[in-house]
Design a protein around this motif. Structure first.
Motif, PDB file in Angstrom:
ATOM      1  N   ILE A  84      66.684  -6.032-100.051  1.00 34.10           N
ATOM      2  CA  ILE A  84      66.632  -7.244 -98.594  1.00 34.10           C
ATOM      3  C   ILE A  84      68.392  -7.559 -99.660  1.00 34.10           C
ATOM      4  CG2 ILE A  84      66.459  -9.168 -98.307  1.00 34.10           C
ATOM      5  CD1 ILE A  84      63.732  -9.338 -98.932  1.00 34.10           C
ATOM      6  N   TYR A  85      69.065  -7.159 -98.297  1.00 40.77           N
ATOM      7  CA  TYR A  85      70.772  -7.707 -97.901  1.00 40.77           C
ATOM      8  C   TYR A  85      70.595  -8.808 -97.232  1.00 40.77           C
ATOM      9  CZ  TYR A  85      75.653  -6.643 -97.271  1.00 40.77           C
ATOM     10  OH  TYR A  85      76.537  -6.413 -96.599  1.00 40.77           O
ATOM     11  N   PHE A 109      67.190  -7.933-103.824  1.00 33.04           N
ATOM     12  CA  PHE A 109      68.567  -8.668-103.793  1.00 33.04           C
ATOM     13  C   PHE A 109      70.025  -7.538-103.954  1.00 33.04           C
ATOM     14  CE2 PHE A 109      64.957 -10.993-103.116  1.00 33.04           C
ATOM     15  CZ  PHE A 109      64.748 -12.074-102.126  1.00 33.04           C
ATOM     16  N   LEU A 110      70.187  -8.121-102.592  1.00 34.87           N
ATOM     17  CA  LEU A 110      71.477  -6.687-102.603  1.00 34.87           C
ATOM     18  C   LEU A 110      72.655  -7.877-102.342  1.00 34.87           C
ATOM     19  CD1 LEU A 110      73.620  -4.995-104.120  1.00 34.87           C
ATOM     20  CD2 LEU A 110      73.055  -3.360-101.500  1.00 34.87           C
ATOM     21  N   CYS A 111      73.321  -8.007-102.922  1.00 37.79           N
ATOM     22  CA  CYS A 111      74.140  -9.310-103.046  1.00 37.79           C
ATOM     23  C   CYS A 111      75.508  -8.659-102.222  1.00 37.79           C
ATOM     24  CB  CYS A 111      74.763 -10.485-103.713  1.00 37.79           C
ATOM     25  SG  CYS A 111      73.122 -11.469-104.428  1.00 37.79           S
ATOM     26  N   ARG A 120      76.666   3.054 -95.006  1.00 40.46           N
ATOM     27  CA  ARG A 120      75.621   4.226 -94.950  1.00 40.46           C
ATOM     28  C   ARG A 120      74.422   3.976 -96.773  1.00 40.46           C
ATOM     29  NH1 ARG A 120      80.577   8.080 -95.905  1.00 40.46           N
ATOM     30  NH2 ARG A 120      81.385   5.623 -96.950  1.00 40.46           N
ATOM     31  N   ILE A 121      74.754   2.903 -97.339  1.00 40.98           N
ATOM     32  CA  ILE A 121      74.044   2.454 -98.417  1.00 40.98           C
ATOM     33  C   ILE A 121      72.203   2.147 -97.571  1.00 40.98           C
ATOM     34  CG2 ILE A 121      73.552   0.920 -99.891  1.00 40.98           C
ATOM     35  CD1 ILE A 121      74.456   2.631-101.029  1.00 40.98           C
ATOM     36  N   ILE A 122      72.864   1.018 -96.528  1.00 48.45           N
ATOM     37  CA  ILE A 122      71.735   0.280 -95.504  1.00 48.45           C
ATOM     38  C   ILE A 122      71.199   1.386 -95.232  1.00 48.45           C
ATOM     39  CG2 ILE A 122      71.924  -1.595 -94.035  1.00 48.45           C
ATOM     40  CD1 ILE A 122      73.831  -1.989 -94.757  1.00 48.45           C
ATOM     41  N   ASP A 123      71.597   2.578 -94.937  1.00 45.89           N
ATOM     42  CA  ASP A 123      70.954   3.054 -93.633  1.00 45.89           C
ATOM     43  C   ASP A 123      69.690   4.139 -94.408  1.00 45.89           C
ATOM     44  OD1 ASP A 123      72.043   2.362 -91.384  1.00 45.89           O
ATOM     45  OD2 ASP A 123      73.141   3.540 -91.281  1.00 45.89           O
ATOM     46  N   LYS A 128      66.438  -3.815 -95.282  1.00 45.81           N
ATOM     47  CA  LYS A 128      66.519  -5.155 -94.775  1.00 45.81           C
ATOM     48  C   LYS A 128      66.994  -5.561 -94.987  1.00 45.81           C
ATOM     49  CE  LYS A 128      61.542  -4.307 -95.382  1.00 45.81           C
ATOM     50  NZ  LYS A 128      61.040  -4.163 -94.140  1.00 45.81           N
ATOM     51  N   GLU A 129      67.862  -6.413 -93.676  1.00 43.71           N
ATOM     52  CA  GLU A 129      68.665  -7.150 -93.303  1.00 43.71           C
ATOM     53  C   GLU A 129      68.124  -8.595 -93.242  1.00 43.71           C
ATOM     54  OE1 GLU A 129      72.871  -6.033 -92.442  1.00 43.71           O
ATOM     55  OE2 GLU A 129      71.812  -3.736 -91.440  1.00 43.71           O
ATOM     56  N   TYR A 130      68.132  -9.800 -93.741  1.00 41.77           N
ATOM     57  CA  TYR A 130      68.411 -11.183 -93.410  1.00 41.77           C
ATOM     58  C   TYR A 130      68.932 -11.928 -92.840  1.00 41.77           C
ATOM     59  CZ  TYR A 130      63.088  -9.455 -93.929  1.00 41.77           C
ATOM     60  OH  TYR A 130      62.047  -8.999 -94.224  1.00 41.77           O
TER      61      TYR A 130
END
Length: 252
Positions: A84-85, A109-111, A120-123, A128-130
């Motif tokens: 989760i980001y 959780f990635l802060c 590129r990290i997210i992809d 999941k972005e909230y």
């Protein structure tokens, strides 16, 4: 549940888990937490974790290498981690999402910091972005802890089921107002019905107050909720009373 938090500032996150409800739940082994410093995975002696954005612009962006190494280390022994980001660009985080996440076994959780995280990290990691609201924070740690708090309190054994049933959003409505001793404060008494000892009257009063509060503050919740017959009747009664009141006021 196993919770992992990747952050550049562990000192912001750590105190939350040493107090009150989280600390008690950890003592009971209801969930565990591991706080990981992303800087420990930097590739240079200065522990650099940010750089200028390609294309120009203000601010700095978290470098992908240390974040990737930290994620690989944390997830190597996890079976089905959900990463989760917290991000203003994410989908809205709400109570139903909190319930879904509370059923997971492993959360990571990635802060974020600065201007955010390399896309590129997210992809690559299917993160999941909230978003916790339509505003921007300086610290992704704060948003992560908001989500953590909303999630862990829904895990069995953290707080009582009775407390969960009566909270805002648990029924699709905002919670009714609360009162405690003294019975009169600054000349304002507690509503008589709460002192009556009549449980059914108290239940009806609380339900009506929940509907009134939701109508005034979050009418969108009423539009999205499948109301029971009792709730429909109360809402209709409230609207009729307000309509008559408005007619009287306009007549004066």
């Amino acid at each position: 549940m196993k919770i992992n938090i990747l952050t550049l500032f562990p000192e912001i996150v750590r105190p939350y888990f040493t107090n009150s409800i989280p600390a008690k739940a950890i003592e009971k082994d209801i969930f565990s937490v591991d706080i990981v410093n992303i800087r420990d995975f930097a590739l240079d002696k200065h522990r650099t974790c940010d750089d200028e954005p390609y294309g120009g612009g203000a601010g700095m962006v978290l470098k992908p290498e240390p974040v990737s190494l930290a994620l690989e280390k944390v997830t190597e022994n996890l079976k089905t981690p959900v990463i989760i980001y917290p991000s203003p660009a994410g989908i809205p985080f709400d109570q139903s999402t909190a319930y879904e996440l509370s059923k997971e076994k492993e959360l990571v959780f990635l802060c974020g910091r600065y201007e955010g995280l390399d896309q590129r990290i997210i992809d690559y990691y299917d993160i999941k972005e909230y978003s916790i609201g339509d505003y921007v924070l300086s610290a992704g740690e704060l948003a992560a802890l908001v989500i953590v708090d909303a999630v862990i309190r829904l895990i069995d054994g953290v707080i009582t089921n009775e407390s969960l049933r009566e909270e805002s959003f648990s029924s699709g409505l905002l919670e009714y107002p609360h009162y405690t001793r003294p019975a009169v404060f600054k000349g304002v008494p507690v509503p008589d019905v709460l002192l009556s000892g009549h449980h059914e009257n108290i239940r009806q009063w609380r339900l009506r107050k929940s509907i009134e509060r939701t109508l005034d503050r979050r009418p969108d919740l009423l539009h999205n909720k499948a109301l029971s017959e009792e709730e429909k009747a109360i809402l209709e009664n409230i609207l009729e009373e307000r309509g008559r009141r408005n007619e009287r006021d306009s007549g004066n």
